[in-house]
Enzyme design. Structure first.
Site, PDB file in Angstrom:
ATOM      1  CD1 TRP A 159      23.399  39.429  61.148  1.00  0.00           C
ATOM      2  CD2 TRP A 159      24.909  37.784  61.118  1.00  0.00           C
ATOM      3  NE1 TRP A 159      23.170  38.644  62.248  1.00  0.00           N
ATOM      4  CE2 TRP A 159      24.100  37.629  62.263  1.00  0.00           C
ATOM      5  CE3 TRP A 159      25.943  36.854  60.897  1.00  0.00           C
ATOM      6  CZ2 TRP A 159      24.270  36.588  63.184  1.00  0.00           C
ATOM      7  CZ3 TRP A 159      26.118  35.822  61.818  1.00  0.00           C
ATOM      8  CH2 TRP A 159      25.292  35.699  62.933  1.00  0.00           C
ATOM      9  NE  ARG A 168      17.333  30.964  50.598  1.00  0.00           N
ATOM     10  CZ  ARG A 168      17.404  30.340  51.776  1.00  0.00           C
ATOM     11  NH1 ARG A 168      18.071  29.200  51.890  1.00  0.00           N
ATOM     12  NH2 ARG A 168      16.840  30.843  52.837  1.00  0.00           N
ATOM     13  CE  LYS A 183      17.895  46.171  56.156  1.00  0.00           C
ATOM     14  NZ  LYS A 183      19.231  45.868  56.651  1.00  0.00           N
ATOM     15  N   PRO A 184      20.572  44.819  52.716  1.00  0.00           N
ATOM     16  CG  PRO A 184      22.809  45.309  52.196  1.00  0.00           C
ATOM     17  CD  PRO A 184      21.383  45.741  51.908  1.00  0.00           C
ATOM     18  CB  ALA A 185      22.572  42.148  57.801  1.00  0.00           C
ATOM     19  N   GLY A 237      15.470  36.354  58.197  1.00  0.00           N
ATOM     20  CA  GLY A 237      16.009  36.880  59.453  1.00  0.00           C
ATOM     21  C   GLY A 237      15.306  36.238  60.624  1.00  0.00           C
ATOM     22  CB  SER A 238      15.222  37.170  64.173  1.00  0.00           C
ATOM     23  OG  SER A 238      14.758  38.499  64.044  1.00  0.00           O
ATOM     24  CD  GLU A 259      12.897  30.619  53.519  1.00  0.00           C
ATOM     25  OE1 GLU A 259      13.131  29.859  54.486  1.00  0.00           O
ATOM     26  OE2 GLU A 259      12.341  30.219  52.476  1.00  0.00           O
ATOM     27  CB  SER A 451      21.419  24.504  52.060  1.00  0.00           C
ATOM     28  OG  SER A 451      21.048  24.727  53.394  1.00  0.00           O
TER      29      SER A 451
HETATM   30  P1  NAD Z   1      17.472  40.004  62.161  1.00  0.00           P
HETATM   31  O1  NAD Z   1      16.039  39.609  62.117  1.00  0.00           O
HETATM   32  O2  NAD Z   1      17.950  40.792  63.303  1.00  0.00           O
HETATM   33  O3  NAD Z   1      17.844  40.831  60.856  1.00  0.00           O
HETATM   34  C1  NAD Z   1      17.577  40.359  59.565  1.00  0.00           C
HETATM   35  C2  NAD Z   1      17.486  41.530  58.630  1.00  0.00           C
HETATM   36  O4  NAD Z   1      16.351  42.305  58.986  1.00  0.00           O
HETATM   37  C3  NAD Z   1      18.673  42.488  58.677  1.00  0.00           C
HETATM   38  O5  NAD Z   1      18.919  42.972  57.384  1.00  0.00           O
HETATM   39  C4  NAD Z   1      18.163  43.596  59.563  1.00  0.00           C
HETATM   40  O6  NAD Z   1      18.791  44.827  59.340  1.00  0.00           O
HETATM   41  C5  NAD Z   1      16.723  43.657  59.145  1.00  0.00           C
HETATM   42  N1  NAD Z   1      15.808  44.271  60.101  1.00  0.00           N
HETATM   43  C6  NAD Z   1      15.850  44.253  61.439  1.00  0.00           C
HETATM   44  N2  NAD Z   1      14.799  44.963  61.932  1.00  0.00           N
HETATM   45  C7  NAD Z   1      14.098  45.429  60.877  1.00  0.00           C
HETATM   46  C8  NAD Z   1      12.917  46.218  60.733  1.00  0.00           C
HETATM   47  N3  NAD Z   1      12.226  46.660  61.776  1.00  0.00           N
HETATM   48  N4  NAD Z   1      12.499  46.506  59.488  1.00  0.00           N
HETATM   49  C9  NAD Z   1      13.143  46.046  58.416  1.00  0.00           C
HETATM   50  N5  NAD Z   1      14.262  45.302  58.491  1.00  0.00           N
HETATM   51  C10 NAD Z   1      14.731  44.980  59.711  1.00  0.00           C
HETATM   52  O7  NAD Z   1      18.274  38.650  61.982  1.00  0.00           O
HETATM   53  P2  NAD Z   1      19.865  38.462  61.880  1.00  0.00           P
HETATM   54  O8  NAD Z   1      20.414  38.508  63.246  1.00  0.00           O
HETATM   55  O9  NAD Z   1      20.464  39.345  60.847  1.00  0.00           O
HETATM   56  O10 NAD Z   1      19.930  36.984  61.280  1.00  0.00           O
HETATM   57  C11 NAD Z   1      19.823  35.868  62.059  1.00  0.00           C
HETATM   58  C12 NAD Z   1      18.425  35.286  62.003  1.00  0.00           C
HETATM   59  O11 NAD Z   1      18.105  34.977  60.650  1.00  0.00           O
HETATM   60  C13 NAD Z   1      18.301  33.998  62.743  1.00  0.00           C
HETATM   61  O12 NAD Z   1      17.096  33.963  63.470  1.00  0.00           O
HETATM   62  C14 NAD Z   1      18.282  32.954  61.639  1.00  0.00           C
HETATM   63  O13 NAD Z   1      17.661  31.753  61.983  1.00  0.00           O
HETATM   64  C15 NAD Z   1      17.570  33.663  60.569  1.00  0.00           C
HETATM   65  N6  NAD Z   1      17.868  33.071  59.268  1.00  0.00           N
HETATM   66  C16 NAD Z   1      16.893  32.321  58.654  1.00  0.00           C
HETATM   67  C17 NAD Z   1      17.160  31.714  57.444  1.00  0.00           C
HETATM   68  C18 NAD Z   1      16.105  30.902  56.755  1.00  0.00           C
HETATM   69  O14 NAD Z   1      16.251  30.655  55.564  1.00  0.00           O
HETATM   70  N7  NAD Z   1      15.055  30.461  57.425  1.00  0.00           N
HETATM   71  C19 NAD Z   1      18.411  31.849  56.841  1.00  0.00           C
HETATM   72  C20 NAD Z   1      19.391  32.606  57.495  1.00  0.00           C
HETATM   73  C21 NAD Z   1      19.087  33.218  58.711  1.00  0.00           C
END
Ligand code: NAD
Length: 487
Positions: A159, A168, A183-185, A237-238, A259, A451
């Site tokens: 998100w 990207r 699949k967006p957040a 994501g995380s 990422e 970036s």
């Molecule tokens: P998140 O991991 O909670 O969610 C990311 C995405 O994964 C969302 O679309 C979410 O719905 C989905 N997701 C969650 N559980 C899932 C599952 N079991 N199966 C499939 N999809 C699932 O992370 P967030 O809170 O949305 O974003 C923040 C995190 O993203 C931070 O840790 C940040 O550092 C990281 N991030 C990394 C980069 C990078 O380029 N390295 C860039 C932006 C954000």
């Protein structure tokens, strides 16, 4: 919401995009998208289930052979038209992004521009996919290599940069000839739906890009990872979710790009230019309200400069107006939701219990309706506390002092993450040493922002696998096939 805000939200196609058709979830379920600056709903979008995810994958699978055969120039031209449309609609899309994500509208405008640049970059890369031709070393044959699209890809985005993290991935996938399910957040689906509409108008054939919005990501995505039609997972994501998805990707031996989270050190050496270092820290800490994987998470400052640096940083951050990102002049918006604000507050409280001192901020804002946390600068931060180990994802700058470069490098590398490290020094020898010693995929040298679509973005250690952007970005979506020729 005022009239313009309402119009911008109304303009977004609110459906699942499957096989070129906008449609409700099979169950007809919906969920509400919230404005984090007011904690009120903006609109509803479909809440997809497993059935919808599989329908999207079926559409991507069917479209794959035809899409792979479309000439690279045509694929690039679609991205180029989408780039132009994003720029033409930059203000409207920026407002939409601010409404669902919270960042100040000037920053959203910046993100729309940054997101569009990935399409421009990859529109140019589509026509540069090439192969190779070699005489075998013993002269007995020829070695011919060709590049092919990996195949249908699942793209999962966070998100915090709701559009740029999409382009990207979508940019190189389109350029390489891959079809995809995106699949967006759930916090920020609107920017992605608007983007999908733009790609459709730009001429992307039905089924190439499918979008599913859902509050149940595991239920929708995990069956896709078990399905033989999928060939690639690209996730931002995380680290916790990334690790889980990597394990699930083993079933089908998927190509993966990850990422993940960061814990960026920001090092200010004894010989740093303090003006540059303070400005760099403001950028590296406050971009996206601190909700960035590249955010400066731990500020290591040489003891001789620490007091002046901390004071000047606090002065700069104190001057940033906090409020709803749609208001003129606002530079610090709300955090994404109540849980995010609670986490930031807990980390700060934990550090204070361990002896940290708030030079600025340190308490949640409670006279505004949304999820606001003010810019905060902490000194005397305990070295082993949670604040330095976890990703803060908020506008909190913990300052820690060091005495020698050896100590700074050891402190900086003392993390499982390795996305980006920032170093401020005026010495060439020092710069080289830090650049070579810091364990990170990217280094900001006298610069608080790394970036750019033209550079390979990505991390090492628990920050991920693969690179997005630059010359390497398209590689993530290409397979190499080798033909042995008798000669
Ligand atoms: P998140 O991991 O909670 O969610 C990311 C995405 O994964 C969302 O679309 C979410 O719905 C989905 N997701 C969650 N559980 C899932 C599952 N079991 N199966 C499939 N999809 C699932 O992370 P967030 O809170 O949305 O974003 C923040 C995190 O993203 C931070 O840790 C940040 O550092 C990281 N991030 C990394 C980069 C990078 O380029 N390295 C860039 C932006 C954000």
């Amino acid at each position: 919401m005022d009239k313009r805000e309402r119009l911008v939200v109304e303009h977004v196609p609110k459906g699942l995009l499957i096989g070129g058709r906008w449609q409700p979830a099979a169950s007809a379920a919906e969920f509400e998208v919230e404005d984090p600056s007011l904690a009120t709903p903006l609109c509803a979008v479909p809440d997809a289930g497993a059935e919808d995810g599989l329908a999207a994958l079926a559409a991507a699978g069917e479209a794959q052979p035809g899409w792979a055969a479309v000439p690279p120039r045509e694929r690039g031209d679609i991205l180029r038209r989408a780039y132009e449309e994003l720029i033409r609609r930059q203000d409207e899309l920026a407002l939409l992004m601010t409404l669902e994500m919270g960042k100040p509208v000037a920053e959203s405008r910046g993100e729309v521009g940054y997101a569009a640049e990935f399409f421009r970059w990859f529109s140019e890369e589509a026509v540069r996919i090439d192969g190779g031709w070699q005489t075998a070393p013993d002269g007995g044959g020829r070695i011919w290599t060709m590049r092919e699209p990996v195949g249908p890809a699942l793209l999962i985005t966070p998100w915090n940069f709701p559009m740029a993290m999409g382009t990207r991935k979508i940019g190189p996938a389109v350029a390489a000839g891959c079809t995809m399910v995106v699949k967006p957040a759930h916090q920020t689906p609107l920017s992605m739906l608007a983007l999908a509409g733009i790609l459709q108008e730009a001429g992307l054939p039905d089924g190439v890009l499918n979008v599913v919005t859902t509050t149940r990501p595991a239920e929708v995505c995990e069956p896709l990872l078990r399905d033989g039609r999928i060939r690639k997972l690209s996730f931002t994501g995380s680290t916790a979710v990334g690790r889980r998805l990597l394990a699930r990707s083993a079933d089908q031996v998927l190509r993966t790009s990850m990422e993940l989270g960061g814990n960026a050190p920001f090092i200010v050496c004894a010989d740093a230019d303090l003006d540059k270092a303070v400005s760099g820290a403001v950028t590296a800490k406050m971009r996206n309200i601190g909700e960035a994987c590249t955010a400066a998470n731990r500020l290591y400052v040489h003891a001789s400069l620490a007091e002046e640096f901390t004071g000047r940083l606090a002065e700069r951050l104190a001057a940033l107006p906090v409020g709803r990102g749609t208001e003129p002049g606002i530079q610090v918006g709300p955090l994404i939701d109540a849980a995010a604000r609670r986490k930031v507050a807990d980390l700060v409280d934990d550090a204070r219990r361990g002896g940290a001192r708030a030079v600025l901020g340190g308490e949640p804002v409670d006279d505004l309706p949304g999820y606001f946390y003010p810019p905060t600068v902490l000194a005397d931060v305990p070295p082993d506390g949670r604040l330095l180990r976890e990703e803060i994802f908020g506008p909190v700058a913990p300052v820690v002092t060091f005495e020698s470069d050896d100590e700074a490098i050891a402190l900086a590398n003392n993390t499982v993450h390795g996305l980006v490290s920032y170093v401020f020094t005026e010495s060439l020898r020092g710069a080289l040493r830090y650049a070579e010693s810091l364990e990170a995929g990217m280094i900001g040298l006298n610069k608080g922002l790394v970036s750019t679509p033209a550079a390979p973005f990505g991390g090492i250690k628990h920050s991920g696998l693969g690179r997005e952007g630059g010359r390497l970005g398209i590689e993530e979506f290409l397979e190499t096939k080798y033909v042995a020729l008798d000669a």
